[in-house]
Design a protein around this motif. Structure first.
Motif, PDB file in Angstrom:
ATOM      1  N   ARG A   1       0.779  -1.305   0.314  1.00  0.00           N
ATOM      2  CA  ARG A   1       0.113  -0.362  -0.208  1.00  0.00           C
ATOM      3  C   ARG A   1       1.026   1.121   0.207  1.00  0.00           C
ATOM      4  N   PRO A   2       0.449   2.294  -1.124  1.00  0.00           N
ATOM      5  CA  PRO A   2       1.146   3.746  -0.813  1.00  0.00           C
ATOM      6  C   PRO A   2       1.435   3.917   0.473  1.00  0.00           C
ATOM      7  N   SER A   3       1.964   4.824   0.984  1.00  0.00           N
ATOM      8  CA  SER A   3       1.619   6.348   1.120  1.00  0.00           C
ATOM      9  C   SER A   3       0.166   6.849   1.522  1.00  0.00           C
ATOM     10  N   LEU A   4      -0.515   7.363   2.847  1.00  0.00           N
ATOM     11  CA  LEU A   4      -0.907   8.531   2.628  1.00  0.00           C
ATOM     12  C   LEU A   4      -0.494   9.056   2.141  1.00  0.00           C
ATOM     13  N   TRP A   5       0.474  10.313   1.614  1.00  0.00           N
ATOM     14  CA  TRP A   5       1.174  11.079   0.950  1.00  0.00           C
ATOM     15  C   TRP A   5       0.536  10.841  -0.272  1.00  0.00           C
ATOM     16  N   THR A   6       0.724   9.965  -0.700  1.00  0.00           N
ATOM     17  CA  THR A   6       0.559   9.469  -2.424  1.00  0.00           C
ATOM     18  C   THR A   6      -0.606   9.191  -2.637  1.00  0.00           C
ATOM     19  N   LEU A   7      -1.247   8.444  -2.284  1.00  0.00           N
ATOM     20  CA  LEU A   7      -2.852   8.555  -2.150  1.00  0.00           C
ATOM     21  C   LEU A   7      -3.483   9.368  -2.123  1.00  0.00           C
ATOM     22  N   LEU A   8      -3.663  10.398  -1.148  1.00  0.00           N
ATOM     23  CA  LEU A   8      -3.950  11.779  -1.747  1.00  0.00           C
ATOM     24  C   LEU A   8      -3.476  12.569  -2.631  1.00  0.00           C
ATOM     25  N   ARG A   9      -2.969  12.348  -3.126  1.00  0.00           N
ATOM     26  CA  ARG A   9      -2.346  13.432  -4.983  1.00  0.00           C
ATOM     27  C   ARG A   9      -2.882  12.576  -5.057  1.00  0.00           C
ATOM     28  N   ILE A  10      -3.072  11.285  -5.320  1.00  0.00           N
ATOM     29  CA  ILE A  10      -3.516  10.591  -6.331  1.00  0.00           C
ATOM     30  C   ILE A  10      -5.055  10.529  -6.364  1.00  0.00           C
ATOM     31  N   ASP A  11      -5.479  10.680  -5.758  1.00  0.00           N
ATOM     32  CA  ASP A  11      -7.210  10.935  -5.204  1.00  0.00           C
ATOM     33  C   ASP A  11      -7.565  12.435  -6.059  1.00  0.00           C
ATOM     34  N   LEU A  12      -6.899  13.392  -5.686  1.00  0.00           N
ATOM     35  CA  LEU A  12      -6.865  15.239  -5.445  1.00  0.00           C
ATOM     36  C   LEU A  12      -6.652  14.782  -6.837  1.00  0.00           C
ATOM     37  N   THR A  13      -5.721  14.874  -8.244  1.00  0.00           N
ATOM     38  CA  THR A  13      -5.854  14.103  -9.214  1.00  0.00           C
ATOM     39  C   THR A  13      -6.679  13.929 -10.500  1.00  0.00           C
ATOM     40  N   THR A  14      -7.570  12.872  -9.595  1.00  0.00           N
ATOM     41  CA  THR A  14      -8.218  12.024  -9.775  1.00  0.00           C
ATOM     42  C   THR A  14     -10.060  12.802 -10.248  1.00  0.00           C
ATOM     43  N   LEU A  15     -10.215  13.628  -8.863  1.00  0.00           N
ATOM     44  CA  LEU A  15     -10.710  14.345  -8.566  1.00  0.00           C
ATOM     45  C   LEU A  15     -11.420  15.535  -9.293  1.00  0.00           C
ATOM     46  N   GLY A  16     -10.305  15.846  -9.926  1.00  0.00           N
ATOM     47  CA  GLY A  16     -10.109  17.280 -10.656  1.00  0.00           C
ATOM     48  C   GLY A  16     -10.292  16.936 -11.896  1.00  0.00           C
ATOM     49  N   VAL A  17     -10.266  15.583 -12.927  1.00  0.00           N
ATOM     50  CA  VAL A  17      -9.685  14.843 -13.362  1.00  0.00           C
ATOM     51  C   VAL A  17     -11.786  14.785 -13.841  1.00  0.00           C
ATOM     52  N   SER A  18     -12.322  14.048 -13.105  1.00  0.00           N
ATOM     53  CA  SER A  18     -13.632  13.817 -12.553  1.00  0.00           C
ATOM     54  C   SER A  18     -14.579  15.512 -13.413  1.00  0.00           C
ATOM     55  N   HIS A  19     -14.131  16.575 -12.689  1.00  0.00           N
ATOM     56  CA  HIS A  19     -15.108  17.163 -12.969  1.00  0.00           C
ATOM     57  C   HIS A  19     -14.225  18.481 -14.194  1.00  0.00           C
ATOM     58  N   MET A  20     -13.346  17.927 -14.637  1.00  0.00           N
ATOM     59  CA  MET A  20     -13.243  18.418 -15.915  1.00  0.00           C
ATOM     60  C   MET A  20     -13.481  18.337 -17.361  1.00  0.00           C
ATOM     61  N   LEU A  21     -14.385  17.088 -17.536  1.00  0.00           N
ATOM     62  CA  LEU A  21     -14.837  16.297 -18.902  1.00  0.00           C
ATOM     63  C   LEU A  21     -16.722  16.122 -18.440  1.00  0.00           C
ATOM     64  N   PRO A  22     -17.271  15.863 -19.259  1.00  0.00           N
ATOM     65  CA  PRO A  22     -18.500  14.860 -19.123  1.00  0.00           C
ATOM     66  C   PRO A  22     -18.368  13.731 -19.243  1.00  0.00           C
ATOM     67  N   GLY A  23     -18.658  13.087 -18.434  1.00  0.00           N
ATOM     68  CA  GLY A  23     -18.047  11.344 -18.231  1.00  0.00           C
ATOM     69  C   GLY A  23     -17.099  11.242 -17.267  1.00  0.00           C
ATOM     70  N   GLY A  24     -16.423  12.554 -16.304  1.00  0.00           N
ATOM     71  CA  GLY A  24     -15.132  12.348 -16.240  1.00  0.00           C
ATOM     72  C   GLY A  24     -14.575  11.705 -15.728  1.00  0.00           C
ATOM     73  N   ALA A  25     -15.840  10.918 -15.256  1.00  0.00           N
ATOM     74  CA  ALA A  25     -15.407   9.946 -13.949  1.00  0.00           C
ATOM     75  C   ALA A  25     -14.575   8.856 -14.735  1.00  0.00           C
ATOM     76  N   ALA A  26     -14.877   8.484 -15.512  1.00  0.00           N
ATOM     77  CA  ALA A  26     -14.691   6.895 -16.399  1.00  0.00           C
ATOM     78  C   ALA A  26     -12.424   7.137 -16.733  1.00  0.00           C
ATOM     79  N   THR A  27     -12.901   8.736 -16.807  1.00  0.00           N
ATOM     80  CA  THR A  27     -11.342   9.005 -17.269  1.00  0.00           C
ATOM     81  C   THR A  27     -10.598   8.528 -16.218  1.00  0.00           C
ATOM     82  N   ALA A  28     -11.402   9.525 -15.143  1.00  0.00           N
ATOM     83  CA  ALA A  28     -10.707   9.753 -13.759  1.00  0.00           C
ATOM     84  C   ALA A  28     -10.258   8.433 -12.837  1.00  0.00           C
TER      85      ALA A  28
END
Length: 354
Positions: A76-103
């Motif tokens: 399991r990665p560190s909490l800091w790494t997981l936080l950055r991964i989750d934040l990255t995918t959250l931003g992606v899901s907010h940028m494109l219609p149907g962005g949840a799949a890309t995220a």
């Protein structure tokens, strides 16, 4: 000199972001009346805006803790790494219609690059998403149980409750099939994958078995299950508390039932993938619902739009920073996989090169 390529999701999402910003912050305030909105905005309490931002950040941290709790400890990665991964995918899901799949695809690749096994990454994400959705519906039901006896019902409440009931029933049936009939389920999934073009029977079967194993671990470890449930609840409730604080900054103290019903209703309906991150849907549900619970329209609109600035818009630039920090830091020398595990069975148990 290494040139870091700008991700395609960042380039494609720029136009969507600019258009949505214009609509949300130039058009929507006109609905409340520009003069009234400006008068209300001039009375805002800055310290509450700061507190709202802190609560929203705490909500993101709680989600990263939820991610950490559903992943197996080994690798399991560190909490800091997981936080950055989750934040990255959250931003992606907010940028494109149907962005949840890309995220989801990007999240899988980043977790794989951080050392998470292929089937483990997919199974943990599915368990996390389904469990979080169930917790959100429970929060909505609690709000409805408090509100309906004293304030009366609304037809849209029944629709949201029906959607929530269906979701929980699907999750319950899935858990039963995977924990008590995993062998039969694996055979059925393998047979379906064998007939479906582009799917690997081995990869699909391995995913089912990993799902079943993770669910058994959660079921057997009551403390782990309770911890994951609490982190999911904390994620939703901290974000709802942030909304309450932003509304209070403009002078409206929402009731507990009003907050839970409005917030739960908006997020349940926003699960339909019509717009990125529920843009327009969440605002369109929150504002009239809060008005129905006693807020003025100007305060409800300003409070919701300000909250969405922290909840929806702020994660977008932060996601780009988080992605760059991953690709220039801990994941700099790791090649991210291009395939999903059900399409490329050879990646299921492969080791990530360091």
């Amino acid at each position: 000199m290494t040139v870091l390529r700008v991700p395609r999701w960042l380039r494609r999402g720029a136009a969507v972001v600019i258009l949505a910003l214009i609509i949300e912050y130039a058009v929507l305030p006109q609905l409340a009346g520009a003069r009234k909105a400006l008068e209300t905005f001039s009375d805002v309490e800055p310290r509450f805006l700061v507190l709202g931002l802190v609560l929203e950040a705490a909500s993101l941290l709680a989600y990263a803790m939820l991610t950490r709790s559903v992943l197996a400890r080994e690798g399991r990665p560190s909490l800091w790494t997981l936080l950055r991964i989750d934040l990255t995918t959250l931003g992606v899901s907010h940028m494109l219609p149907g962005g949840a799949a890309t995220a989801s695809a990007l999240r899988y690749r980043l977790q794989r690059g951080a050392g998470v096994g292929a089937s483990e990454a997919v199974s943990a994400a599915t368990i996390q998403g389904a469990g979080s959705a169930v917790v959100l519906n429970v929060i909505l039901w609690i709000g409805l149980l408090i509100s309906i006896p004293t304030r009366g019902g609304n037809p849209i409440y029944g629709t949201a409750a029906a959607v929530g009931t269906l979701l929980i029933a699907i999750v319950f049936v899935g858990v039963i099939l995977l924990t008590r009939g995993s062998e039969r389920t694996a055979r059925v999934v393998r047979s379906v994958a064998h007939r479906a073009p582009g799917l690997s029977p081995d990869g699909a079967e391995q995913l089912v078995r990993t799902f079943a194993d993770r669910l058994r671990v959660l079921g057997a470890d009551r403390l782990l299950l309770a911890r994951a449930t609490l982190w999911a609840a904390a994620n939703w409730l901290l974000a709802a508390s942030s909304l309450w604080v932003f509304l209070y900054a403009y002078g409206y103290a929402a009731s507990v039932d009003g907050l839970l019903v409005a917030y739960g209703l908006a997020n349940v309906l926003a699960a339909v993938p019509i717009s990125p991150g529920g843009l327009g849907i969440i605002e369109g549900v929150l504002v009239p619902t809060l008005v129905g619970f006693g807020s003025t329209r100007a305060v409800a609109l300003l409070g919701v739009v300000t909250w969405r600035l922290a909840n929806f818009w702020l994660p977008i630039p932060l996601s780009a920073v988080a992605y760059l920090s991953l690709r220039t830091g801990s994941l700099r020398h790791r090649k991210l996989p291009r395939q999903r595990p059900w399409n490329d069975p050879s990646t299921i148990n492969e080791e990530i090169p360091t």
